[in-house]
Design an enzyme around this catalytic site. Structure first.
Site, PDB file in Angstrom:
ATOM      1  N   ASP A  30      -4.641 -26.810  10.779  1.00  0.00           N
ATOM      2  CA  ASP A  30      -5.714 -26.313   9.906  1.00  0.00           C
ATOM      3  C   ASP A  30      -6.794 -27.386   9.832  1.00  0.00           C
ATOM      4  O   ASP A  30      -6.474 -28.585   9.842  1.00  0.00           O
ATOM      5  CB  ASP A  30      -5.169 -25.992   8.517  1.00  0.00           C
ATOM      6  CG  ASP A  30      -6.047 -24.993   7.778  1.00  0.00           C
ATOM      7  OD1 ASP A  30      -5.613 -23.847   7.590  1.00  0.00           O
ATOM      8  OD2 ASP A  30      -7.191 -25.368   7.404  1.00  0.00           O
ATOM      9  N   LYS A 157       3.385  -7.561   4.587  1.00  0.00           N
ATOM     10  CA  LYS A 157       2.703  -7.221   3.329  1.00  0.00           C
ATOM     11  C   LYS A 157       2.743  -8.437   2.415  1.00  0.00           C
ATOM     12  O   LYS A 157       3.766  -9.127   2.354  1.00  0.00           O
ATOM     13  CB  LYS A 157       3.437  -6.082   2.593  1.00  0.00           C
ATOM     14  CG  LYS A 157       3.503  -4.774   3.328  1.00  0.00           C
ATOM     15  CD  LYS A 157       4.151  -3.699   2.456  1.00  0.00           C
ATOM     16  CE  LYS A 157       5.647  -3.894   2.235  1.00  0.00           C
ATOM     17  NZ  LYS A 157       6.500  -3.860   3.415  1.00  0.00           N
ATOM     18  N   PHE A 255       3.427   5.324   0.193  1.00  0.00           N
ATOM     19  CA  PHE A 255       1.960   5.246   0.187  1.00  0.00           C
ATOM     20  C   PHE A 255       1.269   6.531  -0.252  1.00  0.00           C
ATOM     21  O   PHE A 255       0.169   6.843   0.207  1.00  0.00           O
ATOM     22  CB  PHE A 255       1.438   4.770   1.563  1.00  0.00           C
ATOM     23  CG  PHE A 255       1.482   3.274   1.655  1.00  0.00           C
ATOM     24  CD1 PHE A 255       2.688   2.627   1.871  1.00  0.00           C
ATOM     25  CD2 PHE A 255       0.352   2.508   1.453  1.00  0.00           C
ATOM     26  CE1 PHE A 255       2.769   1.250   1.898  1.00  0.00           C
ATOM     27  CE2 PHE A 255       0.404   1.123   1.471  1.00  0.00           C
ATOM     28  CZ  PHE A 255       1.615   0.502   1.700  1.00  0.00           C
ATOM     29  N   ILE A 256       1.919   7.255  -1.160  1.00  0.00           N
ATOM     30  CA  ILE A 256       1.224   8.409  -1.744  1.00  0.00           C
ATOM     31  C   ILE A 256       1.183   8.270  -3.265  1.00  0.00           C
ATOM     32  O   ILE A 256       1.198   9.246  -3.989  1.00  0.00           O
ATOM     33  CB  ILE A 256       1.842   9.766  -1.308  1.00  0.00           C
ATOM     34  CG1 ILE A 256       3.340   9.839  -1.626  1.00  0.00           C
ATOM     35  CG2 ILE A 256       1.583  10.036   0.168  1.00  0.00           C
ATOM     36  CD1 ILE A 256       3.923  11.250  -1.486  1.00  0.00           C
ATOM     37  N   TYR A 257       1.162   7.013  -3.727  1.00  0.00           N
ATOM     38  CA  TYR A 257       1.029   6.781  -5.171  1.00  0.00           C
ATOM     39  C   TYR A 257      -0.456   6.701  -5.519  1.00  0.00           C
ATOM     40  O   TYR A 257      -1.142   5.800  -5.055  1.00  0.00           O
ATOM     41  CB  TYR A 257       1.727   5.481  -5.574  1.00  0.00           C
ATOM     42  CG  TYR A 257       3.228   5.590  -5.521  1.00  0.00           C
ATOM     43  CD1 TYR A 257       3.943   5.958  -6.658  1.00  0.00           C
ATOM     44  CD2 TYR A 257       3.930   5.362  -4.344  1.00  0.00           C
ATOM     45  CE1 TYR A 257       5.323   6.085  -6.613  1.00  0.00           C
ATOM     46  CE2 TYR A 257       5.310   5.493  -4.293  1.00  0.00           C
ATOM     47  CZ  TYR A 257       5.997   5.853  -5.426  1.00  0.00           C
ATOM     48  OH  TYR A 257       7.352   5.989  -5.377  1.00  0.00           O
ATOM     49  N   CYS A 266      -6.650  -6.671   3.527  1.00  0.00           N
ATOM     50  CA  CYS A 266      -6.561  -5.934   4.803  1.00  0.00           C
ATOM     51  C   CYS A 266      -7.209  -4.559   4.787  1.00  0.00           C
ATOM     52  O   CYS A 266      -8.108  -4.298   5.584  1.00  0.00           O
ATOM     53  CB  CYS A 266      -5.100  -5.807   5.219  1.00  0.00           C
ATOM     54  SG  CYS A 266      -4.370  -7.395   5.624  1.00  0.00           S
TER      55      CYS A 266
HETATM   56  C1  UDX Z   1      -1.275  -4.146   4.039  1.00  0.00           C
HETATM   57  C2  UDX Z   1      -0.295  -3.453   5.001  1.00  0.00           C
HETATM   58  O1  UDX Z   1       0.714  -2.770   4.268  1.00  0.00           O
HETATM   59  C3  UDX Z   1       0.313  -4.482   5.949  1.00  0.00           C
HETATM   60  O2  UDX Z   1       1.146  -3.829   6.894  1.00  0.00           O
HETATM   61  C4  UDX Z   1      -0.798  -5.226   6.667  1.00  0.00           C
HETATM   62  O3  UDX Z   1      -0.261  -6.240   7.496  1.00  0.00           O
HETATM   63  C5  UDX Z   1      -1.749  -5.838   5.658  1.00  0.00           C
HETATM   64  O4  UDX Z   1      -2.257  -4.842   4.775  1.00  0.00           O
HETATM   65  P1  UDX Z   1      -1.082  -5.598   1.798  1.00  0.00           P
HETATM   66  O5  UDX Z   1      -2.573  -5.712   1.815  1.00  0.00           O
HETATM   67  O6  UDX Z   1      -0.287  -6.831   1.540  1.00  0.00           O
HETATM   68  O7  UDX Z   1      -0.541  -5.021   3.207  1.00  0.00           O
HETATM   69  O8  UDX Z   1      -0.726  -4.535   0.649  1.00  0.00           O
HETATM   70  P2  UDX Z   1      -0.011  -3.115   0.511  1.00  0.00           P
HETATM   71  O9  UDX Z   1       1.289  -3.285  -0.156  1.00  0.00           O
HETATM   72  O10 UDX Z   1      -0.019  -2.359   1.766  1.00  0.00           O
HETATM   73  O11 UDX Z   1      -0.996  -2.410  -0.563  1.00  0.00           O
HETATM   74  C6  UDX Z   1      -2.386  -2.269  -0.298  1.00  0.00           C
HETATM   75  C7  UDX Z   1      -3.101  -1.615  -1.459  1.00  0.00           C
HETATM   76  O12 UDX Z   1      -2.770  -0.239  -1.546  1.00  0.00           O
HETATM   77  C8  UDX Z   1      -2.797  -2.192  -2.834  1.00  0.00           C
HETATM   78  O13 UDX Z   1      -4.012  -2.307  -3.546  1.00  0.00           O
HETATM   79  C9  UDX Z   1      -1.894  -1.153  -3.474  1.00  0.00           C
HETATM   80  O14 UDX Z   1      -1.965  -1.163  -4.861  1.00  0.00           O
HETATM   81  C10 UDX Z   1      -2.435   0.113  -2.881  1.00  0.00           C
HETATM   82  N1  UDX Z   1      -1.488   1.227  -2.833  1.00  0.00           N
HETATM   83  C11 UDX Z   1      -0.383   1.165  -2.031  1.00  0.00           C
HETATM   84  C12 UDX Z   1      -1.727   2.395  -3.573  1.00  0.00           C
HETATM   85  O15 UDX Z   1      -2.733   2.472  -4.316  1.00  0.00           O
HETATM   86  N2  UDX Z   1      -0.867   3.427  -3.465  1.00  0.00           N
HETATM   87  C13 UDX Z   1       0.232   3.406  -2.674  1.00  0.00           C
HETATM   88  O16 UDX Z   1       0.965   4.414  -2.621  1.00  0.00           O
HETATM   89  C14 UDX Z   1       0.484   2.234  -1.940  1.00  0.00           C
END
Ligand code: UDX
Length: 443
Positions: A30, A157, A255-257, A266
């Site tokens: 780094d 994640k 992922f349907i919340y 990301c």
């Molecule tokens: C994500 C991907 O899941 C991961 O594979 C990739 O490498 C990086 O991006 P991350 O950003 O750590 O990971 O978070 P994740 O747990 O996927 O949640 C992303 C966002 O979606 C959060 O703000 C979360 O609150 C929201 N979310 C997730 C919802 O609002 N509803 C859901 O059902 C799921």
């Protein structure tokens, strides 16, 4: 086996530590001298469950090293992972300046055959740019050295990064070179021992796979948020609908919340970058545009509900539970709490906030004037935040907020209003307890 990982952000540090734990000799590079010094002492700059003890152990065992010198790291290895940041550029595209700066330095110092691995999330075509950048340096030096550039996107994640890296669903490796393929198979053999998790594909296919995965997940969330808003308007309970559709194996429960919008480092960045790629490729991104638009709007839904329930929020006291973009992290990037709190402060409310991990990181997101004038108050205890408040707004579903002492909550609040941006409470139970409760699409 010896490898180097350039960039000690989320992906670089987790990858480096996990490779080291699997027995590889890893040097993480780094440019930030102070960060490297702290990492050598085992202090990690982010909150990520299990990462600090892992780093400490690997450093103590001599498996994991930190340096500011890429040439030093290169001298000891022949696989170089590039895991530096790819922030969003002004036009929405991924800014590749850090990735290409590393490629240039690799070209300046390359001595023998090496595999250069793009680990950062980078647009389709980046491996070609990395290859050209390295080759240009070799040409300047007048040397001919063989090398391969491989795409190996990371799917971990935040909050579960170590676990995700150690037990991946799949390991995507994009390469057209047999030599690089054999080396990458060796790098990942311990992560793929019991079941073959490695998927080899073309370089561009691998680059697109990462964007498509994140965009698909973001699409599921935005779709469900739109359904939840419809449920709100049409007197339907989205929780019943979620169960009803999730049981269809083609749809699934994950992922349907619905909630107050997706955040993090990301989804917002990658959807934007994919939209940009689509425009460049002359393909109209109808779906992706809608995913983004819904998310931008979703981040306003909780504020609108608060204003509707409290009337004018000027002079009101609003408690917020949860600042981080999701539980298990102190990451505030694109967190829905930022626009919500800012809007309330600007409208003249006093906002009392609590988060188990993101109190420090969140302070950078709000103008200092709000803390100085007493409108933004940081509370060390979640119940201090709700004392005499006109409403409680839940924005991050940390475990400690899921089953609070409701009697104490009711006694602490001035008005019994709860706005649940993550649908963690049961509306019927909340009503029976005496709360005025509103979730997202909960009738
Ligand atoms: C994500 C991907 O899941 C991961 O594979 C990739 O490498 C990086 O991006 P991350 O950003 O750590 O990971 O978070 P994740 O747990 O996927 O949640 C992303 C966002 O979606 C959060 O703000 C979360 O609150 C929201 N979310 C997730 C919802 O609002 N509803 C859901 O059902 C799921």
């Amino acid at each position: 086996m010896r490898i180097s990982v350039v960039g000690t952000g989320y992906v670089g540090l987790v990858s480096g530590a996990c490779f080291a734990d699997m027995g590889m000799n890893v040097t993480c590079v780094d440019i930030d001298q102070a960060k490297v010094q702290r990492l050598r002492e085992g202090h990690i700059p982010i909150f990520e469950p299990g990462l600090e003890p892992l780093v400490k152990r690997c450093v103590a065992q001599g498996q994991l090293h930190f340096t500011t010198s890429l040439p030093d790291a290169m001298a000891n290895s022949n696989v170089y992972f590039i895991a530096v940041g790819t922030p969003t550029g002004e036009d929405g595209s991924a800014d590749l300046q850090y990735v290409l700066a590393v490629a240039k330095e690799i070209g300046e110092h390359l001595k023998d055959y090496a595999v250069i691995v793009d680990k950062s999330t980078v647009p389709v075509g980046t491996a070609d740019k990395v290859r050209a950048t390295i080759q240009a340096e070799l040409d300047k030096r007048g040397v001919s050295i063989d090398f391969d550039v491989v795409s190996n996107p990371e799917f971990l994640k935040e909050g579960a990064a170590v676990d995700d890296f150690m037990k991946p669903d799949r390991i995507v490796i994009g390469t057209e070179s047999e030599r690089a393929r054999a080396i990458m198979a060796e790098v990942y053999q311990e992560f793929s021992r019991n079941h073959n998790k490695i998927m080899f594909m073309g370089v561009r296919d691998a680059e697109m796979t990462k964007y498509a995965a994140n965009a698909m997940l973001a699409t599921k969330i935005s779709f469900m948020n739109e359904i939840a808003n419809l449920c709100d308007a049409m007197d339907v309970d989205v929780e019943q609908v979620r169960h009803g559709i999730g049981s269809d194996s083609r749809i699934g429960y994950s992922f349907i919340y619905p909630g107050c919008g997706y955040g993090g480092s990301c989804f917002p960045k990658d959807v934007k970058a994919l939209v940009r790629m689509a425009h460049e490729a002359d393909v109209k991104p109808y779906v992706l545009d809608a995913v983004e638009a819904r998310n931008a709007d979703q981040k306003k839904v909780v504020a609108a509900k608060t204003q509707r329930l409290l009337g004018n929020v000027k002079g009101k006291r609003i408690a917020v539970w949860g600042l981080a973009f999701k539980p298990g992290t102190d990451d505030m990037r694109e967190a829905p709490s930022i626009p919500f709190i800012t809007r309330m402060l600007e409208a003249g409310a006093t906002v009392c906030v609590h988060d188990p991990e993101a109190m420090t990181t969140s302070k950078r997101e709000f103008a200092p004037k709000w803390i100085e004038n007493g409108q933004l108050i940081y509370c060390n205890n979640q119940f201090d935040a709700v004392k005499d408040a006109d409403a409680l707004v839940l924005l991050t579903e940390w475990k400690q907020y899921r089953q609070p002492d409701f009697a104490r909550l009711l006694a602490s609040l001035k008005a019994p209003v709860v706005i649940d941006g993550r649908n963690v409470y049961n509306p019927r139970r909340m009503k029976a307890l005496g709360f005025t409760y509103e979730g997202i699409g909960r009738r």
